[in-house]
Design a protein around this motif. Structure first.
Motif, PDB file in Angstrom:
ATOM      1  N   THR A  60       0.839  -1.203   0.000  1.00  0.00           N
ATOM      2  CA  THR A  60       0.000   0.000   0.000  1.00  0.00           C
ATOM      3  C   THR A  60       0.874   1.253   0.000  1.00  0.00           C
ATOM      4  O   THR A  60       0.625   2.203  -0.739  1.00  0.00           O
ATOM      5  N   ALA A  61       1.893   1.238   0.855  1.00  0.00           N
ATOM      6  CA  ALA A  61       2.752   2.422   0.953  1.00  0.00           C
ATOM      7  C   ALA A  61       3.411   2.712  -0.386  1.00  0.00           C
ATOM      8  O   ALA A  61       3.506   3.860  -0.817  1.00  0.00           O
ATOM      9  N   ARG A  62       3.858   1.660  -1.055  1.00  0.00           N
ATOM     10  CA  ARG A  62       4.467   1.888  -2.359  1.00  0.00           C
ATOM     11  C   ARG A  62       3.435   2.377  -3.355  1.00  0.00           C
ATOM     12  O   ARG A  62       3.715   3.237  -4.195  1.00  0.00           O
ATOM     13  N   ALA A  63       2.205   1.832  -3.228  1.00  0.00           N
ATOM     14  CA  ALA A  63       1.154   2.254  -4.165  1.00  0.00           C
ATOM     15  C   ALA A  63       0.766   3.709  -3.936  1.00  0.00           C
ATOM     16  O   ALA A  63       0.125   4.329  -4.766  1.00  0.00           O
ATOM     17  N   LYS A  64       1.139   4.228  -2.766  1.00  0.00           N
ATOM     18  CA  LYS A  64       0.826   5.629  -2.513  1.00  0.00           C
ATOM     19  C   LYS A  64       1.910   6.540  -3.061  1.00  0.00           C
ATOM     20  O   LYS A  64       1.799   7.761  -2.979  1.00  0.00           O
ATOM     21  N   GLY A  65       2.944   5.946  -3.575  1.00  0.00           N
ATOM     22  CA  GLY A  65       4.000   6.756  -4.166  1.00  0.00           C
ATOM     23  C   GLY A  65       4.973   7.327  -3.152  1.00  0.00           C
ATOM     24  O   GLY A  65       5.671   8.281  -3.432  1.00  0.00           O
ATOM     25  N   LEU A  66       5.040   6.732  -1.959  1.00  0.00           N
ATOM     26  CA  LEU A  66       5.965   7.264  -0.960  1.00  0.00           C
ATOM     27  C   LEU A  66       7.408   6.939  -1.334  1.00  0.00           C
ATOM     28  O   LEU A  66       7.669   5.965  -2.012  1.00  0.00           O
ATOM     29  N   SER A  67       8.320   7.746  -0.847  1.00  0.00           N
ATOM     30  CA  SER A  67       9.725   7.536  -1.183  1.00  0.00           C
ATOM     31  C   SER A  67      10.235   6.260  -0.519  1.00  0.00           C
ATOM     32  O   SER A  67       9.741   5.875   0.526  1.00  0.00           O
ATOM     33  N   PRO A  68      11.231   5.621  -1.112  1.00  0.00           N
ATOM     34  CA  PRO A  68      11.744   4.372  -0.547  1.00  0.00           C
ATOM     35  C   PRO A  68      12.206   4.543   0.895  1.00  0.00           C
ATOM     36  O   PRO A  68      11.995   3.677   1.730  1.00  0.00           O
ATOM     37  N   ALA A  69      12.837   5.661   1.193  1.00  0.00           N
ATOM     38  CA  ALA A  69      13.303   5.872   2.558  1.00  0.00           C
ATOM     39  C   ALA A  69      12.133   5.860   3.515  1.00  0.00           C
ATOM     40  O   ALA A  69      12.167   5.218   4.555  1.00  0.00           O
ATOM     41  N   SER A  70      11.079   6.563   3.120  1.00  0.00           N
ATOM     42  CA  SER A  70       9.909   6.610   3.984  1.00  0.00           C
ATOM     43  C   SER A  70       9.322   5.219   4.170  1.00  0.00           C
ATOM     44  O   SER A  70       8.975   4.823   5.278  1.00  0.00           O
ATOM     45  N   VAL A  71       9.228   4.485   3.094  1.00  0.00           N
ATOM     46  CA  VAL A  71       8.657   3.141   3.178  1.00  0.00           C
ATOM     47  C   VAL A  71       9.469   2.275   4.124  1.00  0.00           C
ATOM     48  O   VAL A  71       8.939   1.604   5.006  1.00  0.00           O
ATOM     49  N   MET A 123      -4.943   3.323  -5.476  1.00  0.00           N
ATOM     50  CA  MET A 123      -5.191   1.875  -5.458  1.00  0.00           C
ATOM     51  C   MET A 123      -5.886   1.433  -4.179  1.00  0.00           C
ATOM     52  O   MET A 123      -5.611   1.944  -3.101  1.00  0.00           O
ATOM     53  N   ILE A 124      -6.796   0.501  -4.353  1.00  0.00           N
ATOM     54  CA  ILE A 124      -7.503  -0.070  -3.209  1.00  0.00           C
ATOM     55  C   ILE A 124      -7.283  -1.571  -3.254  1.00  0.00           C
ATOM     56  O   ILE A 124      -7.491  -2.202  -4.290  1.00  0.00           O
ATOM     57  N   PHE A 125      -6.885  -2.130  -2.116  1.00  0.00           N
ATOM     58  CA  PHE A 125      -6.576  -3.548  -2.113  1.00  0.00           C
ATOM     59  C   PHE A 125      -7.639  -4.350  -1.394  1.00  0.00           C
ATOM     60  O   PHE A 125      -8.571  -3.832  -0.818  1.00  0.00           O
ATOM     61  N   GLN A 126      -7.420  -5.656  -1.414  1.00  0.00           N
ATOM     62  CA  GLN A 126      -8.465  -6.564  -0.977  1.00  0.00           C
ATOM     63  C   GLN A 126      -8.659  -6.615   0.529  1.00  0.00           C
ATOM     64  O   GLN A 126      -9.768  -6.574   1.013  1.00  0.00           O
ATOM     65  N   GLU A 127      -7.601  -6.717   1.271  1.00  0.00           N
ATOM     66  CA  GLU A 127      -7.723  -7.025   2.687  1.00  0.00           C
ATOM     67  C   GLU A 127      -7.442  -5.773   3.495  1.00  0.00           C
ATOM     68  O   GLU A 127      -6.280  -5.418   3.700  1.00  0.00           O
ATOM     69  N   PRO A 128      -8.454  -5.081   3.965  1.00  0.00           N
ATOM     70  CA  PRO A 128      -8.208  -3.780   4.584  1.00  0.00           C
ATOM     71  C   PRO A 128      -7.374  -3.839   5.857  1.00  0.00           C
ATOM     72  O   PRO A 128      -6.651  -2.891   6.141  1.00  0.00           O
ATOM     73  N   LEU A 129      -7.434  -4.909   6.604  1.00  0.00           N
ATOM     74  CA  LEU A 129      -6.648  -4.886   7.840  1.00  0.00           C
ATOM     75  C   LEU A 129      -5.168  -4.906   7.551  1.00  0.00           C
ATOM     76  O   LEU A 129      -4.393  -4.148   8.115  1.00  0.00           O
ATOM     77  N   MET A 132      -8.018   6.981   1.491  1.00  0.00           N
ATOM     78  CA  MET A 132      -6.596   7.137   1.256  1.00  0.00           C
ATOM     79  C   MET A 132      -6.315   7.223  -0.236  1.00  0.00           C
ATOM     80  O   MET A 132      -5.501   8.017  -0.690  1.00  0.00           O
ATOM     81  N   ALA A 133      -7.041   6.400  -1.008  1.00  0.00           N
ATOM     82  CA  ALA A 133      -6.792   6.385  -2.445  1.00  0.00           C
ATOM     83  C   ALA A 133      -7.241   7.691  -3.080  1.00  0.00           C
ATOM     84  O   ALA A 133      -6.751   8.074  -4.135  1.00  0.00           O
ATOM     85  N   ILE A 170      -7.909   2.164  -9.074  1.00  0.00           N
ATOM     86  CA  ILE A 170      -7.826   0.731  -9.358  1.00  0.00           C
ATOM     87  C   ILE A 170      -8.192   0.004  -8.073  1.00  0.00           C
ATOM     88  O   ILE A 170      -7.564   0.207  -7.038  1.00  0.00           O
ATOM     89  N   ALA A 171      -9.219  -0.807  -8.135  1.00  0.00           N
ATOM     90  CA  ALA A 171      -9.655  -1.511  -6.930  1.00  0.00           C
ATOM     91  C   ALA A 171      -9.520  -3.011  -7.159  1.00  0.00           C
ATOM     92  O   ALA A 171     -10.191  -3.564  -8.027  1.00  0.00           O
ATOM     93  N   ASP A 172      -8.671  -3.659  -6.373  1.00  0.00           N
ATOM     94  CA  ASP A 172      -8.429  -5.089  -6.538  1.00  0.00           C
ATOM     95  C   ASP A 172      -9.250  -5.862  -5.516  1.00  0.00           C
ATOM     96  O   ASP A 172      -8.888  -5.933  -4.353  1.00  0.00           O
ATOM     97  N   GLU A 173     -10.345  -6.441  -5.969  1.00  0.00           N
ATOM     98  CA  GLU A 173     -11.233  -7.213  -5.097  1.00  0.00           C
ATOM     99  C   GLU A 173     -11.558  -6.465  -3.809  1.00  0.00           C
ATOM    100  O   GLU A 173     -11.342  -6.976  -2.721  1.00  0.00           O
ATOM    101  N   PRO A 174     -12.092  -5.269  -3.907  1.00  0.00           N
ATOM    102  CA  PRO A 174     -12.256  -4.451  -2.712  1.00  0.00           C
ATOM    103  C   PRO A 174     -13.278  -4.977  -1.717  1.00  0.00           C
ATOM    104  O   PRO A 174     -13.276  -4.585  -0.569  1.00  0.00           O
ATOM    105  N   THR A 175     -14.164  -5.847  -2.173  1.00  0.00           N
ATOM    106  CA  THR A 175     -15.189  -6.276  -1.237  1.00  0.00           C
ATOM    107  C   THR A 175     -15.084  -7.738  -0.858  1.00  0.00           C
ATOM    108  O   THR A 175     -15.848  -8.229  -0.031  1.00  0.00           O
ATOM    109  N   THR A 176     -14.144  -8.433  -1.442  1.00  0.00           N
ATOM    110  CA  THR A 176     -14.081  -9.875  -1.230  1.00  0.00           C
ATOM    111  C   THR A 176     -13.895 -10.258   0.227  1.00  0.00           C
ATOM    112  O   THR A 176     -14.440 -11.241   0.705  1.00  0.00           O
TER     113      THR A 176
END
Lengths: 290, 300, 328
Positions: free
Chosen positions: A191-202, C97-103, C170-171, C180-186
């Protein structure tokens, strides 16, 4: 805690005739008996223990059989030295181990990783007193740049700290490394990478923060183990700490000192475990609600 | 509603392992190969070596005192030199290997039995038994083990037997912790519930369902603790309260050689190296076993 | 087709991953477009490569993966050789991007607010001061009550549905053009699923977003999608506008999928549930021809050769057995 003191007490008493030891192996029977009476060693164990424990709760650990001072004074004198040594050793290994472990985790099985793991594996195999001796020979005698024995100046602490650090480094490094490898595989890193955060931050803000939790908890306990095992190193380097005191006292059957020593060390360990739990809760928000 | 008879095509298996594959996988792990190989060499040399040498580890000889090893001017008669009492160092080293191995094995046998029993029972039955065991573990961990060992050794008179006994009684904690944790995990798995549903006795369940599955981890712990035992034993001997002279424990040899380090440094470097080799091989072997049997722990 | 109305254009995308005995070609020459304001659903069963395709767009592939494409453009910009730093500026910014497993998608050690604000601060450094306000606003937009309080909570303190709303917020923090939502409700309860879907549709309409939704559930696709892309075995086997697809599925696999849906239509009561026989083939190594061949009722030897995509207007199908309606 109480259990620790009981166990320590019993073990000391039960494993040999204390009076005999105090008097020396070749003394006459009547001398031994006199010593036994004088120190109250003829009373039943339970009474001896309760008597000691009661006094201990009031801070009175009795007098040393060898030194003129109280046991409490002796311990208070030596304790800081040992604590310092332990803290320095652990500190050094954390300062070196954390970054290296993180770097290693970034490219598992890469060159850096293998080199580090190889070095660490060697370090773990070295007996610490042997390493201490070698360092003394090399730096102290051959090169003559560092003092060999005693604990007066800060220079005296360099070598023992180095040995301690080398002894703890493997654990810290491996823990950091495996913690980071796990953390980096987690979904939230994606998720963090998908948010475009810098590698250092990640790496630092997201991964390391989670990876450190177990490392810190274990580090506190490691400190306890270091302090408990300080006997050997302090003897080799002549550091006037708790371990050395214990060693001398054991050799002289100065049992009040030894008992108190065991108690204090046990207490330190319990304290550190407690600290470790607290740190764990502080760092992991999931635990805070408990 | 009926379900139609469906023709299912044979599923392409992505490789169930044959015995040969397993062997190959084990042998390709560097930890196992290097560690196991080294260990094997150590054991071999410790067992057989002393019989092949001309001098034994105990004969003293005043004329042959402090001869240097071959690479700094010695002769082939004493390949690794002699110590301050004229005893052949190579023979002493090999003998020391025997001692260390014996100490290591006996210790893990004793400690492993105690620890595993405690841990499995605690994990299996839970409740108060678990509480008691955890308390015991805490107490054991809080005790400064080395200190206690030293004190007992002094008071009771040091000896090899005492050493092994003490180490066995002190080093069981990790066995207990790990076996307890594993048992807890396994206890809730379906196959244990299934066994109980069929009416197996507790003992049988432990024996057939739990123990075989934790064996891997126990072996790994055993390697770690063996190395630990050897290191602690040598530290105790170094301080004089472990193995007693004239037995050639490596730690003791280092202590004996301490006074001559200026001119005969080999007296302490060699035993230390020997210890390193043994501990290293055991550790590598353990790491290798872990990598091979628990792929998820890879990268640790 | 008017390319400039495309938010996202993909042509002949290939993704392969390392594997013990060769390379796995998880995605094979797939092509699709997402137009402004449109919802495209990629539908397929587990392992068909749909998630990989989505990750490939932003190059969020696992180590060792290789990606190739004839065209991969976002808002007209060619992403094929874009540098990592350029991609980082796009991720979270132009594409959410939205992913499948929110936790597990949320960092357990950071507050919800912090995770929202850091995206904003990263992509809008000059408006850092507004981050908190924006976070609270977004939490409100996704329907979370008491946003000002929730902002300092940790992920484990929220329920699954709320967490997924946070992920959606967040997205959307930086007003992306495409989500892009990957199985957001599964991973959610059935009741919550419906809520989240409604939320996505609502947001899409309110903010004019384009949505690329990946799912294995045709029912979801039927409700949300403007355009359906069916994938099997790493290939796109059929694409069509939704109503067209449900009215006239062309590919044997699509027909099978629709046939599998349990339905309460009269006339089909008492009939056996239809099943597509066989299992998904291994995708290791090069494969020519149709990946569905081994399970297809209408398969012929000619299907083993490379099948080209056939088109009729907006309806594409990769099958020689299908009969296309006359070109519209």
């Amino acid at each position: 805690m109480i259990a620790v003191s009981i166990v320590g007490f019993i073990l000391l008493r039960a494993s040999g005739d204390l009076a005999l030891r105090i008097a020396g192996a070749e003394s006459l029977t009547e001398d031994v008996e006199r010593i036994r009476l004088a120190y109250g060693l003829d009373r039943p164990i339970v009474i001896q223990y309760l008597d000691w424990a009661w006094k201990a709760l009031h801070g009175d650990f009795g007098r040393s059989l060898f030194f003129p001072e109280d046991v409490s004074t002796l311990i208070a004198q030596r304790l800081p030295v040992t604590l310092w040594l332990g803290a320095l050793g652990l500190g050094a290994s954390i300062i070196i181990g954390l970054p290296l472990g993180t770097l290693a985790a970034l490219k598992p099985n890469g060159i850096l990783d293998r080199v580090l793991l190889g070095t660490v594996v060697l370090g773990q195999a070295m007996p610490s007193f042997w390493l201490g001796l070698l360092l003394i020979i090399f730096f102290g005698l051959t090169l003559g740049i560092l003092p060999v024995s005693g604990s007066e100046t800060w220079r005296h602490f360099i070598l023992p700290t180095a040995v301690l650090a080398i002894a703890t480094l493997p654990t810290i490094l491996r823990l950091t490394r495996s913690g980071m490898i796990d953390a980096l595989r987690a979904d939230y890193i994606r998720t963090a990478r998908a948010k475009g955060l810098s590698p250092a931050s990640v790496i630092i803000k997201h991964a390391l923060r989670n990876a450190l939790i177990p490392v810190v908890a274990i580090a506190a306990v490691q400190l306890g183990a270091l302090i408990g095992g300080s006997v050997v190193l302090e003897t080799v380097f002549g550091i006037q700490g708790l371990g050395y005191l214990a060693w001398e006292s054991i050799n002289r059957a100065d049992y009040p000192v030894v008992q108190a020593n065991v108690l204090v060390l046990g207490a330190i360990y319990c304290l550190l475990t407690f600290v470790s739990d607290v740190l764990h809760a502080l760092l992991d928000p999931r635990l805070r609600d408990q | 509603m009926t379900v139609e008879k469906v023709e299912v095509e044979p599923i392409e298996l992505l490789g169930a392992e044959t015995a040969r594959d397993t062997a190959r996988r084990w042998l390709s792990n560097s930890g196992i190969v290097i560690g196991g190989g080294l260990f094997f060499l150590v054991v071999l040399s410790a067992l057989i070596g002393p019989y092949l040498l001309p001098h034994n580890a105990f004969d003293q000889s005043l004329i042959a005192r402090l001869r240097p090893p071959m690479w700094s001017g010695g002769t082939a008669e004493y390949p690794l030199g002699t110590d301050h009492l004229g005893r052949d160092y190579l023979a002493r080293l090999l003998w020391g290997g025997r001692l260390s191995l014996m100490i290591g094995f006996l210790t893990i046998l004793l400690a492993g039995t105690i620890g595993t029993t405690l841990g499995v029972v605690a994990g299996f039955y839970g409740g108060r038994i678990d509480f008691v065991v955890r308390f015991l573990i805490m107490v054991r961990l809080a005790l400064p083990a080395v200190l206690i060992a030293l004190a007992i050794a002094f008071l009771a008179g040091p000896s090899l037997k005492l050493l092994v006994l003490m180490l066995g009684l002190l080093l069981w904690d990790r066995f207990a912790v790990v076996s307890r944790a594993m048992t807890l995990q396994l206890r809730n798995r379906e196959f244990v519930t299934a066994a109980r549903a069929v009416g197996c006795s507790d003992f049988t369940m432990i024996r057939r369902d739990i123990l075989p599955n934790i064996l891997n981890y126990l072996i790994i712990i055993a390697t770690v603790e063996m190395a630990n035992a050897v290191l602690i034993a040598s530290a105790l001997s170094f301080l004089g309260l472990g193995v007693q002279p004239p037995l050639p424990d490596w730690g003791l040899m280092i202590a004996e050689g301490k006074e001559y380090i200026l001119f005969s440094p080999y007296l302490i470097t060699l035993p230390g190296l020997a210890m390193m080799v043994l501990v290293l091989s055991v550790n590598l072997l353990g790491d290798g076993i872990r990598d091979v049997t628990d792929p998820e722990a890879k990268g640790r | 087709m008017n390319q400039s109305a495309n938010i996202l254009s993909v042509r002949d995308l290939d993704v392969s991953l390392p594997h013990r005995s060769g390379r796995v070609h998880a995605v094979r020459k797939i092509s699709f477009d997402v137009r402004r304001g449109e919802t495209v659903c990629i539908v397929g069963e587990s392992g068909c490569g749909k998630s990989m395709s989505a990750m490939a767009i932003l190059n969020l592939l696992p180590r060792g993966a290789e990606r190739k494409a004839e065209t991969l453009s976002l808002l007209g910009e060619d992403l094929r050789n874009a540098s990592e730093s350029r991609l980082r500026r796009i991720r979270g910014n132009k594409i959410g991007m939205i992913f499948q497993e929110p936790l597990t998608a949320l960092n357990p050690s950071l507050t919800v607010g912090e995770q929202l604000m850091e995206v904003y601060r990263r992509h809008r450094p000059q408006e850092k001061a507004n981050a908190r306000a924006r976070a609270i606003e977004m939490l409100g937009q996704v329907g979370i009550p008491d946003p000002a309080e929730r902002i300092s909570q940790y992920p484990h303190q929220l329920s699954g549905g709320l967490r997924q709303r946070v992920v959606i917020a967040m997205a959307m923090m930086c007003e992306p053009e495409l989500i892009i939502a990957d199985e957001p409700t599964t991973a959610l309860d059935v009741t919550v699923q419906a809520q989240i879907l409604r939320l996505l549709i609502d947001l899409k309409q309110r903010f004019g977003l384009a949505l690329l939704l990946i799912t294995h559930d045709l029912a979801i696709a039927s409700r949300v999608a403007d355009h359906i892309v069916v994938m099997y075995g790493g290939q796109v086997v059929e694409q069509a506008p939704t109503s067209e697809f449900f009215r006239r599925p062309l590919h044997p696999y699509s027909k099978g999928l629709l046939g599998c849906l349990p339905t309460s239509q009269p006339g089909r009561h008492g009939q056996p549930l239809q099943v597509i026989p066989g299992t998904v083939p291994s995708l290791i190594g090069d494969m020519t021809g149709c990946t569905f061949m081994s399970r297809c009722k209408e398969a012929q030897p000619a299907c083993a050769a490379n099948i080209e995509l056939q088109r009729s207007g907006d309806h594409w199908v990769r099958c020689d057995r299908a009969t296309l309606p006359e070109a519209l």
